[in-house]
Design a protein around this motif. Structure first.
Motif, PDB file in Angstrom:
ATOM      1  N   THR A  22      -6.320   5.952   9.705  1.00  0.00           N
ATOM      2  CA  THR A  22      -7.074   5.207   8.691  1.00  0.00           C
ATOM      3  C   THR A  22      -6.184   4.769   7.543  1.00  0.00           C
ATOM      4  OG1 THR A  22      -9.051   6.513   9.210  1.00  0.00           O
ATOM      5  CG2 THR A  22      -9.101   5.271   7.165  1.00  0.00           C
ATOM      6  N   ALA A  23      -5.112   5.498   7.289  1.00  0.00           N
ATOM      7  CA  ALA A  23      -4.284   5.263   6.104  1.00  0.00           C
ATOM      8  C   ALA A  23      -3.642   3.880   6.066  1.00  0.00           C
ATOM      9  CB  ALA A  23      -3.201   6.338   5.993  1.00  0.00           C
ATOM     10  N   VAL A  24      -3.584   3.195   7.209  1.00  0.00           N
ATOM     11  CA  VAL A  24      -3.042   1.834   7.228  1.00  0.00           C
ATOM     12  C   VAL A  24      -3.842   0.900   6.315  1.00  0.00           C
ATOM     13  CG1 VAL A  24      -4.413   1.158   9.236  1.00  0.00           C
ATOM     14  CG2 VAL A  24      -2.300  -0.060   8.735  1.00  0.00           C
ATOM     15  N   VAL A  25      -5.117   1.237   6.057  1.00  0.00           N
ATOM     16  CA  VAL A  25      -5.959   0.350   5.250  1.00  0.00           C
ATOM     17  C   VAL A  25      -5.470   0.253   3.805  1.00  0.00           C
ATOM     18  CG1 VAL A  25      -7.975   0.820   6.669  1.00  0.00           C
ATOM     19  CG2 VAL A  25      -7.615   2.133   4.575  1.00  0.00           C
ATOM     20  N   LEU A  26      -4.709   1.240   3.352  1.00  0.00           N
ATOM     21  CA  LEU A  26      -4.287   1.229   1.950  1.00  0.00           C
ATOM     22  C   LEU A  26      -3.436   0.009   1.636  1.00  0.00           C
ATOM     23  CD1 LEU A  26      -3.474   5.023   1.503  1.00  0.00           C
ATOM     24  CD2 LEU A  26      -5.560   3.795   0.844  1.00  0.00           C
ATOM     25  N   GLN A  27      -2.487  -0.303   2.504  1.00  0.00           N
ATOM     26  CA  GLN A  27      -1.639  -1.475   2.250  1.00  0.00           C
ATOM     27  C   GLN A  27      -2.420  -2.776   2.412  1.00  0.00           C
ATOM     28  OE1 GLN A  27       1.186  -2.038   5.975  1.00  0.00           O
ATOM     29  NE2 GLN A  27       0.998   0.141   5.497  1.00  0.00           N
ATOM     30  N   ILE A  28      -3.457  -2.754   3.258  1.00  0.00           N
ATOM     31  CA  ILE A  28      -4.299  -3.946   3.412  1.00  0.00           C
ATOM     32  C   ILE A  28      -5.123  -4.179   2.147  1.00  0.00           C
ATOM     33  CG2 ILE A  28      -6.211  -4.949   4.719  1.00  0.00           C
ATOM     34  CD1 ILE A  28      -5.149  -3.367   7.165  1.00  0.00           C
ATOM     35  N   ILE A  29      -5.708  -3.106   1.614  1.00  0.00           N
ATOM     36  CA  ILE A  29      -6.476  -3.235   0.368  1.00  0.00           C
ATOM     37  C   ILE A  29      -5.578  -3.744  -0.752  1.00  0.00           C
ATOM     38  CG2 ILE A  29      -7.758  -1.974  -1.406  1.00  0.00           C
ATOM     39  CD1 ILE A  29      -8.673  -0.037   0.799  1.00  0.00           C
ATOM     40  N   ARG A  30      -4.382  -3.180  -0.854  1.00  0.00           N
ATOM     41  CA  ARG A  30      -3.466  -3.573  -1.930  1.00  0.00           C
ATOM     42  C   ARG A  30      -3.070  -5.050  -1.823  1.00  0.00           C
ATOM     43  NH1 ARG A  30      -4.023  -0.512  -6.183  1.00  0.00           N
ATOM     44  NH2 ARG A  30      -3.712   1.696  -5.762  1.00  0.00           N
ATOM     45  N   LYS A  31      -3.023  -5.570  -0.609  1.00  0.00           N
ATOM     46  CA  LYS A  31      -2.666  -6.973  -0.427  1.00  0.00           C
ATOM     47  C   LYS A  31      -3.703  -7.888  -1.068  1.00  0.00           C
ATOM     48  CE  LYS A  31      -1.707 -10.375   3.224  1.00  0.00           C
ATOM     49  NZ  LYS A  31      -1.575 -10.595   4.692  1.00  0.00           N
ATOM     50  N   TYR A  32      -4.976  -7.497  -0.981  1.00  0.00           N
ATOM     51  CA  TYR A  32      -6.064  -8.331  -1.506  1.00  0.00           C
ATOM     52  C   TYR A  32      -6.542  -7.884  -2.888  1.00  0.00           C
ATOM     53  CZ  TYR A  32      -6.354 -10.628   3.004  1.00  0.00           C
ATOM     54  OH  TYR A  32      -6.059 -11.370   4.126  1.00  0.00           O
ATOM     55  N   TYR A  33      -6.369  -6.624  -3.209  1.00  0.00           N
ATOM     56  CA  TYR A  33      -6.765  -6.089  -4.519  1.00  0.00           C
ATOM     57  C   TYR A  33      -5.597  -5.286  -5.087  1.00  0.00           C
ATOM     58  CZ  TYR A  33     -11.490  -7.229  -2.917  1.00  0.00           C
ATOM     59  OH  TYR A  33     -12.606  -7.875  -2.447  1.00  0.00           O
ATOM     60  N   PRO A  34      -4.565  -5.980  -5.558  1.00  0.00           N
ATOM     61  CA  PRO A  34      -3.337  -5.274  -5.973  1.00  0.00           C
ATOM     62  C   PRO A  34      -3.534  -4.292  -7.119  1.00  0.00           C
ATOM     63  CG  PRO A  34      -3.289  -7.611  -6.602  1.00  0.00           C
ATOM     64  CD  PRO A  34      -4.442  -7.447  -5.683  1.00  0.00           C
ATOM     65  N   ASP A  35      -4.567  -4.492  -7.933  1.00  0.00           N
ATOM     66  CA  ASP A  35      -4.776  -3.613  -9.087  1.00  0.00           C
ATOM     67  C   ASP A  35      -5.890  -2.587  -8.861  1.00  0.00           C
ATOM     68  OD1 ASP A  35      -2.806  -4.951 -10.595  1.00  0.00           O
ATOM     69  OD2 ASP A  35      -4.238  -6.521 -11.129  1.00  0.00           O
ATOM     70  N   ALA A  36      -6.372  -2.487  -7.645  1.00  0.00           N
ATOM     71  CA  ALA A  36      -7.482  -1.566  -7.368  1.00  0.00           C
ATOM     72  C   ALA A  36      -7.089  -0.117  -7.633  1.00  0.00           C
ATOM     73  CB  ALA A  36      -7.938  -1.724  -5.928  1.00  0.00           C
ATOM     74  N   VAL A  37      -8.061   0.650  -8.076  1.00  0.00           N
ATOM     75  CA  VAL A  37      -7.910   2.098  -8.216  1.00  0.00           C
ATOM     76  C   VAL A  37      -8.550   2.715  -6.975  1.00  0.00           C
ATOM     77  CG1 VAL A  37      -8.549   4.126  -9.549  1.00  0.00           C
ATOM     78  CG2 VAL A  37      -7.958   1.994 -10.725  1.00  0.00           C
ATOM     79  N   ILE A  38      -7.735   3.329  -6.121  1.00  0.00           N
ATOM     80  CA  ILE A  38      -8.218   3.836  -4.834  1.00  0.00           C
ATOM     81  C   ILE A  38      -8.119   5.357  -4.804  1.00  0.00           C
ATOM     82  CG2 ILE A  38      -8.047   3.655  -2.326  1.00  0.00           C
ATOM     83  CD1 ILE A  38      -6.359   1.108  -2.746  1.00  0.00           C
ATOM     84  N   ASP A  39      -9.247   6.003  -4.582  1.00  0.00           N
ATOM     85  CA  ASP A  39      -9.294   7.457  -4.405  1.00  0.00           C
ATOM     86  C   ASP A  39      -9.658   7.769  -2.957  1.00  0.00           C
ATOM     87  OD1 ASP A  39      -8.768   7.753  -7.100  1.00  0.00           O
ATOM     88  OD2 ASP A  39     -10.875   8.103  -7.651  1.00  0.00           O
ATOM     89  N   TRP A  40      -9.141   8.878  -2.448  1.00  0.00           N
ATOM     90  CA  TRP A  40      -9.410   9.288  -1.064  1.00  0.00           C
ATOM     91  C   TRP A  40      -9.976  10.701  -1.079  1.00  0.00           C
ATOM     92  CZ3 TRP A  40      -6.741   6.832   3.501  1.00  0.00           C
ATOM     93  CH2 TRP A  40      -7.146   7.409   4.696  1.00  0.00           C
ATOM     94  N   TYR A  41     -11.147  10.875  -0.456  1.00  0.00           N
ATOM     95  CA  TYR A  41     -11.787  12.179  -0.331  1.00  0.00           C
ATOM     96  C   TYR A  41     -11.496  12.725   1.070  1.00  0.00           C
ATOM     97  CZ  TYR A  41     -14.090  11.171  -4.710  1.00  0.00           C
ATOM     98  OH  TYR A  41     -14.324  10.890  -6.051  1.00  0.00           O
TER      99      TYR A  41
END
Length: 326
Positions: A22-41
């Protein structure tokens, strides 16, 4: 979704392989939302695999297994209180589709997205979501992981997002070494390639083979293999972060359908995954990441844990595929 800074929560509690895939999604999110604050539970036992990830704001360890084991009402109340007191999120995504992950997601403040009743692993989980996606359960697990998150965040999905990934976890600058890692354990006995076949395989391979183990039983099997093959060596006992680095510096990884084997794909390293009671649905095949399936037929909706057909995979076939990849 508005491109301004948003707060995103990903709920993917366990198991290790699911977190890695699942962790591959982090770089995908950053590509479209570079300033997002992402937390992982995440389940606390698996937190080390993503702790200090450069694309994450925070990793929140949830002690689900400890609560179940100790039956501690105090720990349960403390966990619920901590979840409900988090800063509100613009989007919470349950990427697991289990009842336990859905309950954790629903305790967080914000809108929750997950799989619909027909495509969640446990259909009842869908009752806890505000919005859902229909992604057939038979879809490759990595595609499902990416699709549920891209749909929740209005990111246009394509396989290119996966195929052009950079290594999922941090890596060092040391060169690759001429060694092969063999992942000999798995969560079920029927997913484990026989130690006798592993010993034969080691003798057929051109580079030194290092046996990765994580439990006493796996250590005993690794010792047996090393005693029966002059080309087999025990890998040291490793933490999850050390394991990532170790695998990242191998020429090839061969192993059962389990988390450490999936690290190879995550780090763009060549790999062969062996399947008995499961199928290639559990990986994302590439020219350097392949699977070898036993002859048995698999019903992914009713996995037969007594399917030991992995025993029928010929070590010579694995060795031939390994030499092609090398």
């Amino acid at each position: 979704m508005n491109s301004a800074k948003i707060r995103i929560a990903i709920v993917r509690l366990s198991a290790l392989g699911d977190i890695i895939n699942t962790a591959v999604v982090l770089q995908i999110i950053r590509k479209y939302y570079p300033d997002a604050v992402i937390d992982w539970y995440v389940e606390e036992a698996f937190a080390p695999i993503i702790n200090n990830h450069p694309l994450l704001n925070e990793v929140i360890a949830v002690p689900m297994k400890r609560i179940k084991k100790t039956k501690s009402v105090t720990l349960l109340r403390e966990t619920i209180r901590n979840l409900r007191s988090r800063h509100p999120y613009h989007q919470i995504i349950d990427a697991q589709g289990l009842l336990k992950s859905a309950i954790v997601a629903s305790m967080l403040p914000g809108k929750v997205h997950g799989f619909d009743r027909a495509s969640a692993r446990e259909g009842l989980a869908a009752w806890f979501y505000d919005t859902t996606s229909h992604i057939p359960y038979e879809t490759s697990v990595i595609r499902r992981n990416v699709m549920i998150i891209t749909e929740a965040l209005d990111i246009p999905f394509s396989d290119t997002l996966i195929e052009q990934k950079t290594p999922v976890f941090s890596r060092g600058s040391d060169p690759y070494e001429n060694k092969i890692s063999l992942v000999i354990g798995a969560s079920w006995p029927s997913k484990c390639y026989p130690k006798e076949h592993f010993a034969t395989l080691c003798d057929l391979l051109p580079y030194p083979c290092y046996l990765i183990w994580g439990s006493e039983r796996e250590y005993d099997d690794a010792q047996w293999i090393a005693q029966h093959s002059s080309n087999a060596h025990l890998a040291p006992k490793m933490s999850l972060s050390t394991l990532v680095s170790f695998i990242d510096h191998c020429a090839l990884i061969i192993g059962n359908d389990t988390g450490p084997t999936h690290i190879a794909w995550a780090m763009n390293r060549p790999s062969i995954t062996l399947f008995g009671p499961t199928t290639e649905r559990m990986i994302y095949p590439t020219p350097i990441n392949i699977g070898i399936k036993s002859p048995s037929e698999v019903d992914i909706f009713h996995i037969n844990r007594n399917d030991f057909s992995i025993n029928q995979i010929d070590p010579h076939l694995i060795a031939a595929k390994a030499k092609e990849l090398l």
